[in-house]
Design a protein around this motif. Structure first.
Motif, PDB file in Angstrom:
ATOM      1  N   LEU A   1       0.177 -15.772 -42.471  1.00  0.00           N
ATOM      2  CA  LEU A   1      -0.390 -16.079 -41.151  1.00  0.00           C
ATOM      3  C   LEU A   1       0.519 -15.589 -40.043  1.00  0.00           C
ATOM      4  CD1 LEU A   1      -1.816 -19.686 -41.616  1.00  0.00           C
ATOM      5  CD2 LEU A   1      -3.071 -17.650 -40.837  1.00  0.00           C
ATOM      6  N   GLU A   2       1.820 -15.796 -40.244  1.00  0.00           N
ATOM      7  CA  GLU A   2       2.777 -15.339 -39.225  1.00  0.00           C
ATOM      8  C   GLU A   2       2.782 -13.818 -39.114  1.00  0.00           C
ATOM      9  OE1 GLU A   2       6.665 -17.033 -38.316  1.00  0.00           O
ATOM     10  OE2 GLU A   2       6.424 -18.233 -40.127  1.00  0.00           O
ATOM     11  N   VAL A   3       2.708 -13.155 -40.282  1.00  0.00           N
ATOM     12  CA  VAL A   3       2.685 -11.686 -40.288  1.00  0.00           C
ATOM     13  C   VAL A   3       1.467 -11.193 -39.508  1.00  0.00           C
ATOM     14  CG1 VAL A   3       2.259  -9.687 -41.804  1.00  0.00           C
ATOM     15  CG2 VAL A   3       4.030 -11.353 -42.398  1.00  0.00           C
ATOM     16  N   LEU A   4       0.333 -11.831 -39.778  1.00  0.00           N
ATOM     17  CA  LEU A   4      -0.908 -11.435 -39.125  1.00  0.00           C
ATOM     18  C   LEU A   4      -0.805 -11.626 -37.612  1.00  0.00           C
ATOM     19  CD1 LEU A   4      -3.407 -10.344 -40.397  1.00  0.00           C
ATOM     20  CD2 LEU A   4      -4.349 -12.649 -40.498  1.00  0.00           C
ATOM     21  N   SER A   5      -0.261 -12.769 -37.193  1.00  0.00           N
ATOM     22  CA  SER A   5      -0.225 -12.951 -35.734  1.00  0.00           C
ATOM     23  C   SER A   5       0.813 -12.052 -35.090  1.00  0.00           C
ATOM     24  CB  SER A   5      -0.081 -14.418 -35.300  1.00  0.00           C
ATOM     25  OG  SER A   5       0.866 -15.049 -36.035  1.00  0.00           O
ATOM     26  N   ALA A   6       1.895 -11.713 -35.818  1.00  0.00           N
ATOM     27  CA  ALA A   6       2.862 -10.759 -35.255  1.00  0.00           C
ATOM     28  C   ALA A   6       2.206  -9.390 -35.079  1.00  0.00           C
ATOM     29  CB  ALA A   6       4.080 -10.645 -36.167  1.00  0.00           C
ATOM     30  N   LEU A   7       1.392  -8.988 -36.072  1.00  0.00           N
ATOM     31  CA  LEU A   7       0.702  -7.694 -35.983  1.00  0.00           C
ATOM     32  C   LEU A   7      -0.282  -7.703 -34.815  1.00  0.00           C
ATOM     33  CD1 LEU A   7      -0.159  -6.978 -39.743  1.00  0.00           C
ATOM     34  CD2 LEU A   7       1.442  -5.685 -38.318  1.00  0.00           C
ATOM     35  N   GLN A   8      -1.046  -8.782 -34.747  1.00  0.00           N
ATOM     36  CA  GLN A   8      -2.074  -8.850 -33.702  1.00  0.00           C
ATOM     37  C   GLN A   8      -1.441  -8.885 -32.314  1.00  0.00           C
ATOM     38  OE1 GLN A   8      -4.181 -12.182 -35.322  1.00  0.00           O
ATOM     39  NE2 GLN A   8      -5.607 -10.894 -36.451  1.00  0.00           N
ATOM     40  N   ALA A   9      -0.329  -9.614 -32.181  1.00  0.00           N
ATOM     41  CA  ALA A   9       0.345  -9.679 -30.875  1.00  0.00           C
ATOM     42  C   ALA A   9       0.842  -8.295 -30.478  1.00  0.00           C
ATOM     43  CB  ALA A   9       1.505 -10.673 -30.935  1.00  0.00           C
TER      44      ALA A   9
END
Ligand SMILES: Nc1ncnc2c1ncn2[C@@H]1O[C@H](COP(=O)(O)OP(=O)(O)OP(=O)(O)O)[C@@H](O)[C@H]1O
Ligand SMILES: [Mg+2]
Length: 318
Positions: free
Chosen positions: A293-301
């Motif tokens: 989840l953290e990886v995904l939000s870092a990518l999206q940000a």
């Protein structure tokens, strides 16, 4: 003009290529690549894993060693030699494809040494060149990098958009990161978009977390700024790790199997001993989920911050 369009297309295709790197051995690179790829694929994302290791531990973690799809790195070697698109093995799990590593990758090093002499560091762009034509089929691509192998890791750094760096908080893990930081700077000469997605503490007990501060300051120094780091760490769970590699199952798959096994008291009642899967698998799988989840939000940000230059990913959130 045509070159610019081509460059943009290549950048867009490789926008979610994540190299899992640390020059130190045994810090969790393969476990992270396998489990993140496996969980994202299980959640419906099209994922690709690329194995740049001669020992090919991904084949153990995903249980395909010695099967028909295991070409021991021959396909990857051929693609780099002939500069032809990679041909991933399909569906090692639903939605999860793999480019196998293995003994055949031995032959890559002399080839790259020779190309390096002729073309300089530009030679390290070749993995991106052979990956770009197939990368659009995937929403996430993880490259599992080897320990202590400059040239193979340089290939990954020459093509990836992001670096994900697992470490243990001991001196060895940190030293490995410092070495990567040096190569990271060199890689940016030919791959200027390469960024550090984050650092994740791996198999680190709660006491070891206390020395994190010092460890993380060393990471900042190595990368020359404040390095992003993930809140989630992957807990130390030796039995789950052994079960995983022995059975060729990912933590979330073991979680399901552990839940389905007979209750502990059945053994006593029947008087027969069975090899039980550690219930800790569920907690470890939960760690990987939280990290995902953290990886995904870092990518999206990062992608939101980059717009309009970047492009929206196809169906990134399903
Ligand atoms: N959560 C965990 N707790 C304890 N040990 C673990 C855990 N997950 C994996 N391991 C074990 O730690 C060892 C190193 O893990 P892994 O192979 O993922 O590291 P690596 O950085 O890829 O190693 P290498 O550099 O040799 O490729 C393996 O023996 C693995 O089974
Ligand atoms: Mg490994």
């Amino acid at each position: 003009m045509a070159t610019t369009t081509k460059t943009r297309e290549r950048e867009a295709a490789l926008a979610r290529v994540i190299a899992v790197v640390n020059d130190k051995g045994g810090v969790g690179k393969t476990s992270l690549a396998a489990n993140l790829g496996g969980q994202f694929a299980g959640a419906g994302y099209r994922c690709l894993l690329i194995d740049l290791n001669r020992q090919a531990n991904l084949a153990d973690d995903l249980g395909y060693r010695g099967t028909d799809i295991d070409d021991e790195g021959a396909g990857l070697l051929t693609s780099v030699l002939a500069r032809t698109p990679l041909v991933p093995a399909r569906d090692v799990r639903p939605q999860l494809d793999v480019v196998c590593g293995g003994a055949r990758l031995e032959d890559l090093t002399p080839v790259m040494v020779s190309r390096l002499q002729h073309h300089g560091r530009e030679a390290f762009r070749v993995l991106g060149d052979v990956l770009a034509p197939v990368a659009a089929d995937y929403e996430l691509i993880f490259i599992d990098c080897p320990p202590e192998s400059t040239i193979l890791t340089d290939l990954a750094l020459g093509s990836a958009r992001w670096v994900l760096m697992p470490t243990k908080s001991d001196l060895g893990g940190l030293l490995g990161m410092t070495l990567v930081a040096e190569r990271f700077a060199l890689a940016r000469e030919i791959n200027e978009r390469l960024g550090l997605l984050g650092v994740v503490l791996f198999a680190t007990g709660s006491r070891a977390r206390a020395i994190q501060g010092e460890a993380l300051a060393a990471i900042d120094e190595a990368f020359g700024g404040t390095s992003p780091r993930f809140e989630t760490s992957i807990r130390h769970a030796e039995r789950t790790a052994q079960d995983a590699r022995r059975l060729g199952r990912l933590a979330h798959e073991l979680e399901v199997e552990a839940a389905a096994q007979p209750a502990w008291w059945e053994e006593l009642r029947s008087g027969t001993r069975s090899k039980r899967i550690s219930e800790t698998a569920a907690s470890v799988a939960g760690d990987y989920r939280a990290l995902g989840l953290e990886v995904l939000s870092a990518l999206q940000a990062a992608e939101t911050a980059e717009k309009p230059r970047g492009r929206r990913r196809r169906g990134a959130q399903r």
